[in-house]
Design an enzyme around this catalytic site. Structure first.
Site, PDB file in Angstrom:
ATOM      1  N   LYS A 126      79.631   4.782 -22.809  1.00 38.54           N
ATOM      2  CA  LYS A 126      78.616   5.744 -23.626  1.00 38.54           C
ATOM      3  C   LYS A 126      77.150   5.589 -24.486  1.00 38.54           C
ATOM      4  O   LYS A 126      76.514   5.883 -24.386  1.00 38.54           O
ATOM      5  CB  LYS A 126      79.136   7.630 -23.617  1.00 38.54           C
ATOM      6  CG  LYS A 126      78.423   8.087 -23.496  1.00 38.54           C
ATOM      7  CD  LYS A 126      78.856   9.303 -24.127  1.00 38.54           C
ATOM      8  CE  LYS A 126      78.504   9.573 -25.529  1.00 38.54           C
ATOM      9  NZ  LYS A 126      78.425  10.647 -26.763  1.00 38.54           N
ATOM     10  N   ASP A 135      78.120  11.667 -21.005  1.00 36.28           N
ATOM     11  CA  ASP A 135      78.210  13.077 -22.476  1.00 36.28           C
ATOM     12  C   ASP A 135      79.259  14.096 -22.110  1.00 36.28           C
ATOM     13  O   ASP A 135      79.520  14.506 -20.581  1.00 36.28           O
ATOM     14  CB  ASP A 135      77.736  13.185 -23.074  1.00 36.28           C
ATOM     15  CG  ASP A 135      76.628  14.382 -23.165  1.00 36.28           C
ATOM     16  OD1 ASP A 135      76.690  14.819 -22.066  1.00 36.28           O
ATOM     17  OD2 ASP A 135      76.172  15.178 -23.738  1.00 36.28           O
TER      18      ASP A 135
END
Ligand code: SF4
Length: 214
Positions: free
Chosen positions: A122, A141
């Site tokens: 991420k 997220d």
């Protein structure tokens, strides 16, 4: 229900209309700053991280200075972002690796970025998409996870698998903006506890839309 691919494209177009200016909400002026800000943003808010990084980047403007920071001092410097011991350790270790393996410059590939201590997919996606303008994936997220599920774009709960599902459905040139727009929608309308379906511009294409009260 329309086919998933068509629905995904419709959602992409509508989000573009709804959030034309959505962008990364972390403040940064270079890839190093974005990398560190993203590492600090875990379990924190971007607003809080921006307050902390304002003085942090004055004190440690690059990987070389941050690599030399003491653990104790760094813990004090990043304390307000929470989980400060681990975060202090991670940003120092990542800075050291950037200095030792990459001559002080943040690397520009997924492989090299995720090899840095404390950097997951991420964080690497955030840096590649926003600082290097190289979207090789989609930032997943907590908001993207929740909304992709509610919108029926994935049945997976694992971030890597959600990302793979979204990459198949969303055109690559939209990946960066799509993620920012989904996050904006998750903050404003499709909030975690009680989504505001009646006000949502996606409610006719969303399988989770709540019926308006009679
Ligand atoms: S209709 Fe409701 S559940 Fe679906 S995206 Fe909108 S707010 Fe979220």
């Amino acid at each position: 229900m329309r086919k998933k691919q068509e629905r995904a494209l419709e959602i992409t177009v509508r989000l573009k209309r709804m959030y034309p200016k959505a962008k990364c909400s972390l403040d940064f002026t270079n890839p190093f700053e974005l990398l560190i800000a993203t590492m600090l943003s875990a379990q924190s808010t971007d607003v809080r991280v921006n307050i902390v990084t304002k003085s942090l980047f004055r004190k440690y403007p690059d990987a070389a200075t941050m690599a030399k920071a003491s653990q104790v001092e760094m813990e004090r410097d990043v304390k307000q972002t929470g989980f400060f011991r681990n975060k202090a350790k991670a940003v120092i270790a990542a800075s050291k690796a950037i200095v030792e393996k990459h001559g002080g410059r943040v690397p520009e590939t997924m492989e090299e970025l995720t090899a840095l201590p404390g950097v997951g997919r991420k964080t690497a996606n955030v840096v590649l998409s926003n600082a290097f303008k190289k979207p090789v994936g989609i930032v997943v997220d907590t908001h993207v996870t929740r909304l992709a599920g509610r919108l029926g774009l994935t049945a997976n709960t694992d971030a890597v698998k959600i990302e793979e599902d979204l990459m198949k459905l969303i055109p690559q040139k939209e990946w960066t903006a799509f993620s920012h727009r989904l996050i904006a929608h998750g903050r404003e309308i499709c909030v975690a506890r009680k989504p505001k379906c009646a006000q949502c511009g996606l409610n006719d294409v969303c399988p989770s839309a709540e019926e308006p009260p009679e």
